[in-house]
Design a protein around this motif. Structure first.
Motif, PDB file in Angstrom:
ATOM      1  N   LYS A  35      -0.390   3.053  -3.572  1.00  0.00           N
ATOM      2  CA  LYS A  35      -0.098   3.470  -2.379  1.00  0.00           C
ATOM      3  C   LYS A  35       0.303   2.297  -1.469  1.00  0.00           C
ATOM      4  CE  LYS A  35      -1.262   6.569   1.400  1.00  0.00           C
ATOM      5  NZ  LYS A  35       0.190   7.293   1.320  1.00  0.00           N
ATOM      6  N   ILE A  36       1.597   2.179  -1.250  1.00  0.00           N
ATOM      7  CA  ILE A  36       1.858   0.577  -0.011  1.00  0.00           C
ATOM      8  C   ILE A  36       0.482   0.691   1.328  1.00  0.00           C
ATOM      9  CG2 ILE A  36       3.281  -0.611   1.279  1.00  0.00           C
ATOM     10  CD1 ILE A  36       5.149   1.321   0.126  1.00  0.00           C
ATOM     11  N   THR A  54       1.334  -3.677   2.302  1.00  0.00           N
ATOM     12  CA  THR A  54       1.240  -4.459   1.828  1.00  0.00           C
ATOM     13  C   THR A  54       1.545  -4.055  -0.006  1.00  0.00           C
ATOM     14  OG1 THR A  54      -0.311  -5.199   3.308  1.00  0.00           O
ATOM     15  CG2 THR A  54      -0.611  -5.334   0.450  1.00  0.00           C
ATOM     16  N   LEU A  55       2.414  -4.296  -0.382  1.00  0.00           N
ATOM     17  CA  LEU A  55       2.662  -3.902  -1.890  1.00  0.00           C
ATOM     18  C   LEU A  55       2.084  -4.554  -2.729  1.00  0.00           C
ATOM     19  CD1 LEU A  55       5.353  -3.784  -0.320  1.00  0.00           C
ATOM     20  CD2 LEU A  55       6.884  -3.351  -2.412  1.00  0.00           C
ATOM     21  N   GLU A  62      -0.031  -9.115  -4.823  1.00  0.00           N
ATOM     22  CA  GLU A  62       0.293  -8.779  -3.476  1.00  0.00           C
ATOM     23  C   GLU A  62       1.583  -9.200  -2.785  1.00  0.00           C
ATOM     24  OE1 GLU A  62      -3.045  -7.538  -1.485  1.00  0.00           O
ATOM     25  OE2 GLU A  62      -2.390  -9.029  -0.339  1.00  0.00           O
ATOM     26  N   VAL A  63       2.106  -8.528  -2.278  1.00  0.00           N
ATOM     27  CA  VAL A  63       3.287  -8.771  -1.037  1.00  0.00           C
ATOM     28  C   VAL A  63       3.299  -8.167  -0.297  1.00  0.00           C
ATOM     29  CG1 VAL A  63       5.685  -9.559  -1.641  1.00  0.00           C
ATOM     30  CG2 VAL A  63       4.837  -9.563  -3.570  1.00  0.00           C
ATOM     31  N   ASP A 158       4.150   3.263  -9.168  1.00  0.00           N
ATOM     32  CA  ASP A 158       3.424   2.701 -10.241  1.00  0.00           C
ATOM     33  C   ASP A 158       4.373   1.104  -9.819  1.00  0.00           C
ATOM     34  OD1 ASP A 158       5.860   3.137 -11.426  1.00  0.00           O
ATOM     35  OD2 ASP A 158       5.393   3.215 -13.717  1.00  0.00           O
ATOM     36  N   GLU A 159       4.986   0.927  -9.479  1.00  0.00           N
ATOM     37  CA  GLU A 159       6.305   0.165  -8.883  1.00  0.00           C
ATOM     38  C   GLU A 159       6.679   0.132  -7.417  1.00  0.00           C
ATOM     39  OE1 GLU A 159       8.040  -2.217 -12.827  1.00  0.00           O
ATOM     40  OE2 GLU A 159       9.001  -0.665 -11.714  1.00  0.00           O
ATOM     41  N   PRO A 160       5.707  -0.479  -6.240  1.00  0.00           N
ATOM     42  CA  PRO A 160       6.349   0.533  -5.377  1.00  0.00           C
ATOM     43  C   PRO A 160       7.207  -0.298  -4.924  1.00  0.00           C
ATOM     44  CG  PRO A 160       3.889  -1.469  -5.517  1.00  0.00           C
ATOM     45  CD  PRO A 160       4.596  -0.980  -6.616  1.00  0.00           C
TER      46      PRO A 160
END
Length: 386
Positions: A35-36, A54-55, A62-63, A158-160
Motif C-alpha cells: 500500500k502506498i 511513498t512507494l 523506497e521512493v 506487488d509493484e506499486p
C-alpha cells in the motif's frame, strides 16, 4: 543548468518534515500487495496541499514522489553491506522546491533541455518562449512541468505505481496546443524505477519529457561524484556553443574527454580545459547520442560507485541522454537533513531527444501532431557490485 539559490532555512525544512511525518498513513502488506503511503508535503496555496507518496518494494527500496512537479523527493538504495541510503539530492520540504532549486528530481516539460533564443517555428508560425537560461529557453519555461501540481492516482500492488496527469493549456509558456500528459512511476521487484511517459495534443506542438534526478550513489550527501565510474553506450555527442546550444554537429567521442564507451571515473578528464567543450560546460553538460537510436528499450548508461558498490543502469527508448555533473552547484543550497550541496555533488542522466531539436532540421523530430501519441519509457535499475 540554471543556477538557483535556495533561501529556505534548515530549521524550517526540518519543521515541515516533522509535520509531514506525523501524518503518514500506516504501510500495510497483504498477499504481497504494497500500500502506498500518503502524507501532506506542504501548501501550494492557502486552499491546496501538495502530497507526498511513498512507494516501497519487498526488497526494502523506497521512493518518495510528490504531486508537485512530479518530483522524486527521495530514493533509497542498498549498498554492498545491505545498508539503505538516500541517493538523490533534494529538499526536506515543499518550501525548498518552491523557492527555487535546480530541478531536483522533477518531471521536465513541455520541452526538456534548451531551445535557442527562446524561439522556434512550426507550420509557418513562430513561437516565442521565456528566456530563462541566458539567451535561451530551458526545461519548459518559467513555470514548467516541474512547478505545477499534477493529479495523482496511487496504484497499490506487488509493484506499486503512481500515475500523474496534467494538461498544459494551449499557449502555456508559449507552446502551442492543449497537451494532455500522463506519467507513471512504477517501483519494480528488481529495484528498478520505471517511468512511462505518454502525451497527446489537439494542435501540432513540440515535446521532450524527462526526469531530472541528481544522483550521488555514495550516500550521505557529503562528497562529490568524481569517483563515480560511468559508462555511456554512445559513440557520438553534441558539441555546443558558449551558451550550451548544440552546433548541429554529431562528433565522435573517440580521442576526447567525452569517451565513456568504457567505464571511466568522472573526475579523470572533467577538468581537461584544453578541450573547448569542457570549458563551455564547466565540465560535462552535454547530450550523448546513443549508438542504438531505435525506439527499443536498451541500456544507455551505467554508474558504479566503488566504495558503496551501488550500481545504476539506465535503460531507455529515447535516442539520447544528457549527462550533467552538477557543475553549477556551489554550496549555496542547503538540502535534505541540512546537507550542503557543493560543486559536483550530484550527477544527472536525463534520457531525451536532442536539445534545440525544433530549430535543427537534421535532428530527430520532436513534433507531436493531433492523432499521434508521444510515448517513451526510461528505467533506472539499482543493484550491487561487491
Amino acid at each position: 543548468m540554471k543556477k538557483n539559490i535556495l533561501l529556505v532555512a534548515g530549521l524550517l525544512a526540518g519543521a515541515m518534515l516533522t509535520a509531514c511525518e506525523s501524518k503518514k498513513a500506516e504501510n500495510t502488506q497483504t498477499n504481497d500487495t504494497l500500500k502506498i503511503e500518503q502524507s501532506v508535503f506542504g501548501k501550494v496555496s492557502d486552499s491546496t496541499n501538495a502530497t507526498l507518496y511513498t512507494l516501497k518494494n519487498q526488497a526494502g527500496t523506497e521512493v518518495k514522489i510528490s504531486d508537485f512537479g512530479g518530483t522524486i523527493v527521495s530514493w533509497t538504495a542498498a549498498d554492498k553491506n545491505g545498508k539503505f541510503e538516500d541517493i538523490t539530492l533534494g529538499c526536506d520540504s515543499l518550501a525548498g522546491y518552491q523557492k527555487g532549486v535546480p530541478y531536483f528530481g522533477a518531471l521536465i516539460g513541455r520541452f526538456g533541455n534548451r531551445i535557442a533564443n527562446g524561439q522556434f517555428q512550426l507550420d509557418g508560425t513562430t513561437y516565442t518562449l521565456a528566456k530563462n537560461n541566458g539567451p535561451n529557453a530551458l526545461h519548459g519555461g518559467l513555470k514548467g512541468f516541474d512547478k505545477v501540481l499534477w493529479t495523482a492516482t496511487p496504484i497499490d500492488g506487488d509493484e506499486p505505481a503512481l500515475k500523474l496527469t496534467y494538461t498544459a493549456k494551449d499557449g502555456e509558456e508559449g507552446y502551442p496546443g492543449n497537451l494532455s500528459v500522463e506519467v507513471i512511476y512504477t517501483l519494480t521487484k528488481d529495484n528498478s524505477l520505471k517511468i512511462d511517459y505518454k502525451a497527446t495534443t489537439d494542435k501540432a506542438t513540440v515535446i521532450n519529457l524527462t526526469n531530472h534526478a541528481y544522483f550521488n550513489l555514495k550516500g550521505g550527501f557529503n562528497s562529490d561524484i568524481l569517483d563515480h565510474e560511468v559508462t555511456l553506450n554512445a559513440d557520438k555527442f553534441l558539441p555546443v556553443s558558449k551558451t550550451l546550444i548544440p552546433t548541429g554537429e554529431l562528433k565522435a567521442v573517440a580521442g576526447t574527454p567525452f569517451d565513456f564507451t568504457k567505464s571511466t571515473k568522472i573526475g579523470s578528464r572533467i577538468n581537461d580545459t584544453s578541450d573547448e567543450q569542457i570549458k563551455f560546460g564547466g565540465g560535462y553538460d552535454h547530450c550523448w547520442v546513443l549508438a542504438d537510436s531505435s525506439k527499443n528499450l536498451k541500456l544507455a548508461a551505467s554508474v558504479l560507485e566503488p566504495t558503496s558498490g551501488r550500481f545504476l543502469e539506465v535503460f531507455t527508448t529515447e535516442p539520447a541522454i544528457q549527462f550533467y555533473t552538477g557543475n553549477f552547484l556551489d554550496g549555496t543550497i542547503v538540502g535534505k537533513g541540512g546537507a550542503v550541496y557543493k560543486h559536483r555533488y550530484g550527477l544527472c542522466l536525463e534520457t531525451q531527444h536532442y536539445p534545440n531539436s525544433p530549430n535543427q532540421a537534421s535532428f530527430p523530430s520532436t513534433v507531436l501532431k493531433p492523432g499521434e501519441t508521444y510515448q517513451t519509457t526510461t528505467v533506472y535499475k539499482f543493484s550491487v557490485k561487491k
